[in-house]
Design an enzyme around this catalytic site. Sequence first.
Site, short mmCIF file in Angstrom:
data_model
loop_
_atom_site.label_atom_id
_atom_site.label_comp_id
_atom_site.label_asym_id
_atom_site.label_seq_id
_atom_site.Cartn_x
_atom_site.Cartn_y
_atom_site.Cartn_z
N GLN A 69 14.16 41.84 57.08
CA GLN A 69 14.40 42.59 55.90
C GLN A 69 13.58 42.30 54.67
O GLN A 69 13.33 43.39 53.86
CB GLN A 69 15.87 42.19 55.62
CG GLN A 69 16.91 41.88 56.56
CD GLN A 69 17.31 43.19 57.20
OE1 GLN A 69 16.74 44.41 56.91
NE2 GLN A 69 18.24 43.02 58.35
N ASP A 93 22.99 48.43 58.04
CA ASP A 93 23.51 46.93 57.59
C ASP A 93 23.30 46.55 56.28
O ASP A 93 23.98 45.75 56.02
CB ASP A 93 23.01 46.18 58.86
CG ASP A 93 21.25 46.10 58.46
OD1 ASP A 93 20.63 46.24 57.60
OD2 ASP A 93 20.49 46.05 59.74
N GLU A 113 21.81 57.13 55.36
CA GLU A 113 21.96 56.66 56.53
C GLU A 113 22.91 57.52 57.13
O GLU A 113 23.81 58.11 56.59
CB GLU A 113 22.80 55.19 56.31
CG GLU A 113 23.63 54.67 57.47
CD GLU A 113 22.44 54.36 58.79
OE1 GLU A 113 23.08 54.99 60.00
OE2 GLU A 113 21.68 53.89 58.68
N ASP A 162 13.93 52.00 57.91
CA ASP A 162 14.41 50.61 58.79
C ASP A 162 15.32 51.48 59.93
O ASP A 162 16.43 51.69 59.62
CB ASP A 162 15.58 50.13 57.64
CG ASP A 162 16.27 48.92 58.58
OD1 ASP A 162 15.66 48.45 59.63
OD2 ASP A 162 17.03 48.50 58.10
N SER A 163 14.59 51.73 60.84
CA SER A 163 15.20 52.13 62.09
C SER A 163 15.26 51.38 63.25
O SER A 163 14.54 50.36 63.35
CB SER A 163 14.35 53.55 62.56
OG SER A 163 13.08 53.17 63.01
N SER A 164 16.12 51.99 64.01
CA SER A 164 16.24 51.25 65.47
C SER A 164 14.95 51.72 66.20
O SER A 164 14.11 52.30 65.53
CB SER A 164 17.51 51.60 66.08
OG SER A 164 17.58 53.07 66.37
N ASP A 165 14.92 51.32 67.55
CA ASP A 165 13.73 51.79 68.33
C ASP A 165 13.56 53.11 68.53
O ASP A 165 14.75 53.73 68.56
CB ASP A 165 13.61 50.74 69.64
CG ASP A 165 13.57 49.39 69.16
OD1 ASP A 165 12.28 49.00 69.19
OD2 ASP A 165 14.27 48.39 69.21
#
Length: 291
Positions: A69, A93, A113, A162-165
């Site tokens: 973060q 999150d 988001e 800020d992403s996931s894969d």
Amino acid sequence: MNGIHEGWFSEIQDDLWPGQCFSLKVKKILHEEKSKYQDIKIVETETFGTCLILDGIIQCTSRDEMSYQEMISFLPMCCHPEPRKVLIVGGGDGGVAREVVKHPDVEEVHQVEIDDRVVDLSKQYLPNMACGFEHPKLRLTIGDGFEYMKQHKNEFDVIITDSSDPIGPAVSLFQESYYELMKNALRKGGIVSSQGGSYWLDQDYIKKTMNGCKQHFAQVAYAVTSVPSYPSGNIGFVIGSLDTSRSLRDEPARKFTNKEIDKMGLKYYSTAMHKAAFTLPRYIEKHFYES
């Protein structure tokens, strides 16, 4: 999708990380559901604290989340001389929001988001991260980051993704067209930072992402941080800048003293860590910058 077997959660993703897995011992399953966009699990682990898992992939644990973060946030913000207005895409999150609002130059933070359930569940189970949503600098929009940026051109100094894969709902955030969209939403001299994967696992994919970024940004660099709960124990960020006056890999535009770092409550980031993050193993440096 249930990766928990005999008290252990195992992150097995053969498409992304073939031939390996990472496992955490689970004390308790706190929550499981299938949202409109993804499978969500929140578990209490034996040694890594509370863990958020999306589509079978660990997103954060309360033990080591600060290294991700803080670095995805402060690397681009400190590369910019005056990051007044920041956009966060993803980050449900709340961890990136928590960090961005700490920067003394930041006046406005806008976050988009897509999955409101990640936000709601993070507020319930990850309050030390989701506290970022409560800050007066922050304005949260539940929606599509692509559509949001199309409607907000030339507005932001820094955009953090800020992403996931690159599977499921996040796959489009790694494509060249996404960097074009971010460029159009930036002010003059703007900077972007995106989750970029680990050089231990897929150097060619990272270079492809960097090349996509280079189509629209004058400067592109790759920086790394250590996150033990992520595959291979590290992860990188692709950082792009519209400013040609200073190199991303030089000293940061904004330096903080250790006293200032402590006052902001940062645990991982520092000016020394900033510089070190851009230092890569020689064979990786050659692959990313010379080949």
